[in-house]
Design a protein around this motif. Structure first.
Motif, PDB file in Angstrom:
ATOM      1  N   GLU A  79      31.897 -36.491   4.393  1.00 27.62           N
ATOM      2  CA  GLU A  79      30.832 -37.220   5.067  1.00 27.62           C
ATOM      3  C   GLU A  79      31.075 -37.266   6.575  1.00 27.62           C
ATOM      4  O   GLU A  79      30.163 -37.051   7.379  1.00 27.62           O
ATOM      5  CB  GLU A  79      30.750 -38.634   4.500  1.00 27.62           C
ATOM      6  CG  GLU A  79      29.515 -39.394   4.919  1.00 27.62           C
ATOM      7  CD  GLU A  79      29.416 -40.725   4.195  1.00 27.62           C
ATOM      8  OE1 GLU A  79      29.632 -41.747   4.869  1.00 27.62           O
ATOM      9  OE2 GLU A  79      29.131 -40.723   2.990  1.00 27.62           O
ATOM     10  N   GLN A  80      32.327 -37.520   6.980  1.00 30.40           N
ATOM     11  CA  GLN A  80      32.667 -37.556   8.401  1.00 30.40           C
ATOM     12  C   GLN A  80      32.508 -36.173   9.028  1.00 30.40           C
ATOM     13  O   GLN A  80      32.006 -36.047  10.155  1.00 30.40           O
ATOM     14  CB  GLN A  80      34.099 -38.058   8.584  1.00 30.40           C
ATOM     15  CG  GLN A  80      34.263 -39.523   8.267  1.00 30.40           C
ATOM     16  CD  GLN A  80      35.721 -39.969   8.259  1.00 30.40           C
ATOM     17  OE1 GLN A  80      36.620 -39.142   8.301  1.00 30.40           O
ATOM     18  NE2 GLN A  80      35.939 -41.274   8.206  1.00 30.40           N
ATOM     19  N   ASN A  81      32.927 -35.130   8.311  1.00 30.31           N
ATOM     20  CA  ASN A  81      32.777 -33.767   8.814  1.00 30.31           C
ATOM     21  C   ASN A  81      31.308 -33.421   9.020  1.00 30.31           C
ATOM     22  O   ASN A  81      30.952 -32.780  10.002  1.00 30.31           O
ATOM     23  CB  ASN A  81      33.423 -32.753   7.864  1.00 30.31           C
ATOM     24  CG  ASN A  81      34.930 -32.806   7.893  1.00 30.31           C
ATOM     25  OD1 ASN A  81      35.522 -33.327   8.830  1.00 30.31           O
ATOM     26  ND2 ASN A  81      35.558 -32.267   6.853  1.00 30.31           N
ATOM     27  N   GLN A  82      30.457 -33.840   8.093  1.00 30.23           N
ATOM     28  CA  GLN A  82      29.023 -33.583   8.199  1.00 30.23           C
ATOM     29  C   GLN A  82      28.445 -34.262   9.441  1.00 30.23           C
ATOM     30  O   GLN A  82      27.653 -33.674  10.167  1.00 30.23           O
ATOM     31  CB  GLN A  82      28.307 -34.061   6.934  1.00 30.23           C
ATOM     32  CG  GLN A  82      26.833 -33.769   6.911  1.00 30.23           C
ATOM     33  CD  GLN A  82      26.541 -32.289   6.822  1.00 30.23           C
ATOM     34  OE1 GLN A  82      27.322 -31.514   6.290  1.00 30.23           O
ATOM     35  NE2 GLN A  82      25.409 -31.889   7.367  1.00 30.23           N
ATOM     36  N   GLU A  83      28.866 -35.513   9.705  1.00 28.64           N
ATOM     37  CA  GLU A  83      28.383 -36.235  10.879  1.00 28.64           C
ATOM     38  C   GLU A  83      28.816 -35.547  12.164  1.00 28.64           C
ATOM     39  O   GLU A  83      28.024 -35.412  13.104  1.00 28.64           O
ATOM     40  CB  GLU A  83      28.905 -37.680  10.855  1.00 28.64           C
ATOM     41  CG  GLU A  83      28.263 -38.555   9.806  1.00 28.64           C
ATOM     42  CD  GLU A  83      28.901 -39.933   9.729  1.00 28.64           C
ATOM     43  OE1 GLU A  83      29.742 -40.269  10.599  1.00 28.64           O
ATOM     44  OE2 GLU A  83      28.555 -40.674   8.797  1.00 28.64           O
ATOM     45  N   VAL A  84      30.070 -35.092  12.231  1.00 31.61           N
ATOM     46  CA  VAL A  84      30.576 -34.402  13.412  1.00 31.61           C
ATOM     47  C   VAL A  84      29.811 -33.103  13.635  1.00 31.61           C
ATOM     48  O   VAL A  84      29.434 -32.777  14.771  1.00 31.61           O
ATOM     49  CB  VAL A  84      32.102 -34.139  13.289  1.00 31.61           C
ATOM     50  CG1 VAL A  84      32.596 -33.194  14.364  1.00 31.61           C
ATOM     51  CG2 VAL A  84      32.860 -35.452  13.330  1.00 31.61           C
ATOM     52  N   MET A  85      29.563 -32.360  12.551  1.00 34.94           N
ATOM     53  CA  MET A  85      28.828 -31.106  12.673  1.00 34.94           C
ATOM     54  C   MET A  85      27.410 -31.349  13.177  1.00 34.94           C
ATOM     55  O   MET A  85      26.896 -30.584  14.008  1.00 34.94           O
ATOM     56  CB  MET A  85      28.809 -30.368  11.331  1.00 34.94           C
ATOM     57  CG  MET A  85      30.145 -29.754  10.988  1.00 34.94           C
ATOM     58  SD  MET A  85      30.318 -28.944   9.379  1.00 34.94           S
ATOM     59  CE  MET A  85      28.725 -28.455   8.895  1.00 34.94           C
ATOM     60  N   GLU A  86      26.767 -32.419  12.704  1.00 37.27           N
ATOM     61  CA  GLU A  86      25.420 -32.741  13.157  1.00 37.27           C
ATOM     62  C   GLU A  86      25.412 -33.106  14.641  1.00 37.27           C
ATOM     63  O   GLU A  86      24.540 -32.672  15.392  1.00 37.27           O
ATOM     64  CB  GLU A  86      24.839 -33.881  12.326  1.00 37.27           C
ATOM     65  CG  GLU A  86      24.449 -33.478  10.926  1.00 37.27           C
ATOM     66  CD  GLU A  86      24.021 -34.645  10.060  1.00 37.27           C
ATOM     67  OE1 GLU A  86      23.951 -35.795  10.569  1.00 37.27           O
ATOM     68  OE2 GLU A  86      23.752 -34.410   8.871  1.00 37.27           O
ATOM     69  N   LYS A  87      26.412 -33.893  15.070  1.00 32.67           N
ATOM     70  CA  LYS A  87      26.503 -34.274  16.485  1.00 32.67           C
ATOM     71  C   LYS A  87      26.762 -33.053  17.353  1.00 32.67           C
ATOM     72  O   LYS A  87      26.179 -32.905  18.430  1.00 32.67           O
ATOM     73  CB  LYS A  87      27.606 -35.310  16.682  1.00 32.67           C
ATOM     74  CG  LYS A  87      27.252 -36.682  16.162  1.00 32.67           C
ATOM     75  CD  LYS A  87      28.384 -37.653  16.358  1.00 32.67           C
ATOM     76  CE  LYS A  87      28.047 -39.003  15.724  1.00 32.67           C
ATOM     77  NZ  LYS A  87      29.190 -39.926  15.817  1.00 32.67           N
ATOM     78  N   ASP A  88      27.654 -32.173  16.912  1.00 28.50           N
ATOM     79  CA  ASP A  88      27.940 -30.947  17.662  1.00 28.50           C
ATOM     80  C   ASP A  88      26.700 -30.074  17.756  1.00 28.50           C
ATOM     81  O   ASP A  88      26.423 -29.475  18.799  1.00 28.50           O
ATOM     82  CB  ASP A  88      29.084 -30.158  17.013  1.00 28.50           C
ATOM     83  CG  ASP A  88      30.432 -30.833  17.179  1.00 28.50           C
ATOM     84  OD1 ASP A  88      30.536 -31.761  18.007  1.00 28.50           O
ATOM     85  OD2 ASP A  88      31.380 -30.425  16.460  1.00 28.50           O
TER      86      ASP A  88
END
Length: 98
Positions: A79-88
């Motif tokens: 879930e955290q990885n998905q959020e970081v990818m979306e922000k990037d």
């Protein structure tokens, strides 16, 4: 094309969520599906082996049949990885400010 009895039985159990074997047999018969007792027991066993239902004896003559619900586990790291990818991804557009 005929629907397999196993699928019909599983759908009926899903509708009612929890019932006894007698209630299930009566419901199947009411819908026009007459199954011999040995075939009925075999179908219940097959569904239990597949992990779709849970069968437990409640008395010497009666069994409780319940549908098995599968809860999807949420992985916190994913879930955290998905959020970081979306922000990037959002930050990759020129002129993007948050």
């Amino acid at each position: 094309m005929a629907i397999p009895l196993k699928n019909l039985m599983h759908e009926k159990i899903k509708e009612m969520n929890s019932l006894t074997d007698v209630e299930l047999y009566k419901a199947m018969t009411k819908d026009g599906t007459i199954i011999p007792e040995d075939r009925f027991n075999k179908l219940l066993l097959d569904l239990e082996i597949l992990g779709l239902i849970k069968v437990a004896w409640i008395t010497k003559e009666a069994r409780r049949i319940e549908i098995v619900t599968i809860k999807e586990e949420i992985d916190i790291v994913d879930e955290q990885n998905q959020e970081v990818m979306e922000k990037d991804y959002e930050a990759s557009f020129p002129g993007f400010e948050k």
